[in-house]
Design a protein around this motif. Structure first.
Motif, PDB file in Angstrom:
ATOM      1  N   TYR A 125      70.104 -60.086  40.036  1.00 14.39           N
ATOM      2  CA  TYR A 125      68.992 -59.518  40.800  1.00 14.39           C
ATOM      3  C   TYR A 125      69.175 -59.869  42.274  1.00 14.39           C
ATOM      4  N   ASN A 126      69.379 -58.847  43.077  1.00 15.08           N
ATOM      5  CA  ASN A 126      69.662 -59.037  44.499  1.00 15.08           C
ATOM      6  C   ASN A 126      68.405 -58.764  45.319  1.00 15.08           C
ATOM      7  N   MET A 127      67.830 -59.845  45.839  1.00 19.64           N
ATOM      8  CA  MET A 127      66.599 -59.718  46.606  1.00 19.64           C
ATOM      9  C   MET A 127      66.857 -59.050  47.954  1.00 19.64           C
ATOM     10  N   ALA A 128      65.828 -58.392  48.469  1.00 18.96           N
ATOM     11  CA  ALA A 128      65.890 -57.821  49.816  1.00 18.96           C
ATOM     12  C   ALA A 128      65.594 -58.952  50.800  1.00 18.96           C
ATOM     13  N   ILE A 129      66.623 -59.709  51.145  1.00 20.69           N
ATOM     14  CA  ILE A 129      66.441 -60.856  52.039  1.00 20.69           C
ATOM     15  C   ILE A 129      66.028 -60.374  53.432  1.00 20.69           C
ATOM     16  N   ASP A 130      66.787 -59.430  53.984  1.00 19.61           N
ATOM     17  CA  ASP A 130      66.423 -58.726  55.219  1.00 19.61           C
ATOM     18  C   ASP A 130      66.019 -59.660  56.356  1.00 19.61           C
ATOM     19  N   SER A 131      66.726 -60.769  56.496  1.00 14.09           N
ATOM     20  CA  SER A 131      66.338 -61.823  57.426  1.00 14.09           C
ATOM     21  C   SER A 131      67.566 -62.400  58.108  1.00 14.09           C
ATOM     22  N   LEU A 132      67.330 -63.292  59.051  1.00 17.46           N
ATOM     23  CA  LEU A 132      68.418 -63.880  59.827  1.00 17.46           C
ATOM     24  C   LEU A 132      68.511 -65.396  59.698  1.00 17.46           C
ATOM     25  N   GLY A 133      67.511 -66.044  59.132  1.00 14.97           N
ATOM     26  CA  GLY A 133      67.488 -67.502  59.074  1.00 14.97           C
ATOM     27  C   GLY A 133      67.866 -68.058  57.720  1.00 14.97           C
ATOM     28  N   ASN A 134      68.397 -69.274  57.701  1.00 10.85           N
ATOM     29  CA  ASN A 134      68.784 -69.913  56.450  1.00 10.85           C
ATOM     30  C   ASN A 134      67.596 -70.224  55.554  1.00 10.85           C
ATOM     31  N   THR A 135      66.418 -70.431  56.126  1.00  3.91           N
ATOM     32  CA  THR A 135      65.247 -70.729  55.310  1.00  3.91           C
ATOM     33  C   THR A 135      64.639 -69.479  54.681  1.00  3.91           C
ATOM     34  N   CYS A 136      65.289 -68.341  54.875  1.00  7.01           N
ATOM     35  CA  CYS A 136      64.831 -67.079  54.271  1.00  7.01           C
ATOM     36  C   CYS A 136      65.626 -66.753  53.005  1.00  7.01           C
ATOM     37  N   ALA A 137      66.725 -67.472  52.765  1.00  8.10           N
ATOM     38  CA  ALA A 137      67.616 -67.171  51.647  1.00  8.10           C
ATOM     39  C   ALA A 137      67.000 -67.624  50.327  1.00  8.10           C
ATOM     40  N   PRO A 138      67.312 -66.937  49.229  1.00 12.80           N
ATOM     41  CA  PRO A 138      66.732 -67.296  47.927  1.00 12.80           C
ATOM     42  C   PRO A 138      67.010 -68.733  47.500  1.00 12.80           C
ATOM     43  N   SER A 139      68.168 -69.289  47.850  1.00 10.47           N
ATOM     44  CA  SER A 139      68.455 -70.670  47.446  1.00 10.47           C
ATOM     45  C   SER A 139      67.469 -71.649  48.061  1.00 10.47           C
ATOM     46  N   TRP A 140      66.843 -71.266  49.152  1.00 12.94           N
ATOM     47  CA  TRP A 140      65.845 -72.118  49.813  1.00 12.94           C
ATOM     48  C   TRP A 140      64.429 -71.756  49.355  1.00 12.94           C
ATOM     49  N   THR A 141      64.143 -70.461  49.218  1.00 11.13           N
ATOM     50  CA  THR A 141      62.781 -70.044  48.888  1.00 11.13           C
ATOM     51  C   THR A 141      62.435 -70.231  47.408  1.00 11.13           C
ATOM     52  N   LEU A 142      63.401 -70.042  46.516  1.00 12.45           N
ATOM     53  CA  LEU A 142      63.105 -70.134  45.084  1.00 12.45           C
ATOM     54  C   LEU A 142      62.617 -71.521  44.667  1.00 12.45           C
ATOM     55  N   PRO A 143      63.275 -72.605  45.067  1.00 12.22           N
ATOM     56  CA  PRO A 143      62.774 -73.926  44.648  1.00 12.22           C
ATOM     57  C   PRO A 143      61.440 -74.305  45.285  1.00 12.22           C
ATOM     58  N   ARG A 144      61.079 -73.618  46.351  1.00 15.01           N
ATOM     59  CA  ARG A 144      59.826 -73.934  47.045  1.00 15.01           C
ATOM     60  C   ARG A 144      58.677 -73.024  46.619  1.00 15.01           C
TER      61      ARG A 144
END
Length: 416
Positions: A125-144
């Motif tokens: 499942y490929n999320m629409a990240i559509d962002s420029l910062g590292n804190t926007c990536a799924p590896s950062w957002t999913l655990p939070r």
């Protein structure tokens, strides 16, 4: 005073206001001087590192094969209804120019055993990240617990499928760089197989899916797979609302309410193709610094306030027709001489105005002419409406492929 002068001066004023609020800045840098006299240095536009050693690949990783597991850790992902075990993998992949880089993925596996015949199915499942910062990536957002598309992940987990959510923008957060995204998705699936403790062997049937920005990753992975990763057991790819061709988007998203999202995509692509920085004027370079850590919720609304056209960020006449721009547009266009060999389901809105259906229809025609098996369905509505109305058809199509039901031969369409 010409209209161009007004736009350029207005752009500078907007950027100056944003500068007062922007950050963080790299330690040791002189942000004021970099803003007043911005150099053509791609490093100034790179996302701020997270400062987590886990994301740093070991020395010599470049010599390993794509899909090699470089690091792992267990994480808690949520909010979810289905009980799961989640593992993050740092793996070796390849950027848009075939250079080795490391990327991260999150593999989410239901704790309930798979009781049907064969290995447990997997949905990339490929999320629409559509962002420029590292804190926007799924590896950062999913655990939070703040991943915007966690509900879509839950829909697949409820069927007892494993779900793989990859940081497909790569380590530079190269939003809209399709080759980087496709490589990352395929190598994440290789890494999944290379970690036996996950219980997802090479025989596991894999379907890929995503919408909008996630469709970029899904479509590119599908068309790169035959040559780049032919051993990955793909059974089909379903995607919708795909930005296929940036030449089209120059006419639909440039200088209007969607302009800041389009400019963010241009900045993301420039991270993979740094020759773009030589086309930027001072305001373009300033914007690249200011927006370097922004997520989509900050980027998307900006066009309502400052509908900046891409031409205002360059002093080169007809900048989008320069040899550099033409080649990058060609390199980032889905289709062309790349064709998937596994079935594809494409869905799109008939009333799409930001991402016109012309791109999806052209891609369908090209892939079909090259012998692909493609189903195209066009639904009433624009981008946000079809993001929901397209789910039943695409999910049923994915279920059929994962169940081993063959896709119909040839190509067909609905609503075109």
């Amino acid at each position: 005073m010409t209209l161009r002068t007004v736009i350029v001066r207005s752009t500078g004023a907007v950027l100056a206001c944003v500068m007062a609020l922007a950050g963080p800045w790299t330690a040791g840098a002189d942000p004021i001087d970099d803003f007043l006299n911005p150099p053509q240095d791609p490093a100034l536009a790179a996302p701020t590192p997270l400062g987590e050693p886990w994301f740093v690949p070991p020395p010599g990783f470049e010599n390993s094969s794509p899909g090699t597991v470089l690091n792992t850790r267990s994480v808690e992902v949520g909010p979810l209804i289905t009980p799961v075990r989640s593992t993050q993998i740092l793996f070796r992949t390849t950027d848009s120019k075939d250079r080795p880089v490391a990327a991260a993925t999150t593999v989410i596996v239901p704790t309930a055993p798979w009781t049907r015949p064969g290995a447990r199915p997997v949905v990339a499942y490929n999320m629409a990240i559509d962002s420029l910062g590292n804190t926007c990536a799924p590896s950062w957002t999913l655990p939070r617990g703040i991943a915007p598309e966690i509900a879509a992940v839950q829909l697949f987990l409820a069927k007892n499928y494993a779900v793989v959510v990859t940081d497909h923008q790569g380590p530079r957060q190269a939003y809209a760089a399709g080759r980087m995204a496709g490589h990352a998705v395929l190598d994440a699936l290789r890494a999944m197989v290379n970690l036996p403790s996950l219980g997802l062997p090479a025989e596991s049937p894999i379907a890929m899916t995503g919408y909008s920005g996630g469709a970029i990753a899904s479509g590119w992975a599908a068309q790169l797979a035959p040559v780049y990763a032919p051993e990955v057991n793909l059974v089909g790819t379903a995607f919708g609302g795909a930005p296929i061709d940036y030449r089209i988007l120059l006419g639909s998203m440039n200088g209007n309410a969607a302009s800041t999202l389009f400019l963010a995509a241009a900045m993301g692509v420039a991270r993979e193709y740094p020759e773009m920085f030589q086309l930027m004027n001072a305001n373009g370079l300033r914007l690249a610094q200011i927006a370097k850590d922004m997520c989509v919720y900050l980027l998307a609304p900006g066009g309502l306030v400052a509908p900046i056209p891409v031409q205002a960020l360059s002093d080169v006449p007809n900048v989008d027709r320069t040899p550099i721009a033409e080649e990058i547009i060609r390199q980032t266009r889905m289709g062309g001489d790349l064709t998937p060999t596994t079935p594809v389901f494409i869905y799109h809105g008939q009333q799409e105005f930001w991402i016109p259906k012309q791109g999806a229809e052209t891609l369908y025609d090209e892939w079909c002419a090259n012998g692909a098996r493609v189903r195209l369905e066009e639904y009433l509505g624009e981008h946000l409406v079809v993001a929901i109305s397209g789910l039943p058809g695409s999910h049923q199509w994915i279920d059929d492929r994962l169940a081993g039901i063959p896709a119909p031969a040839g190509c067909s369409s609905f609503g075109r």
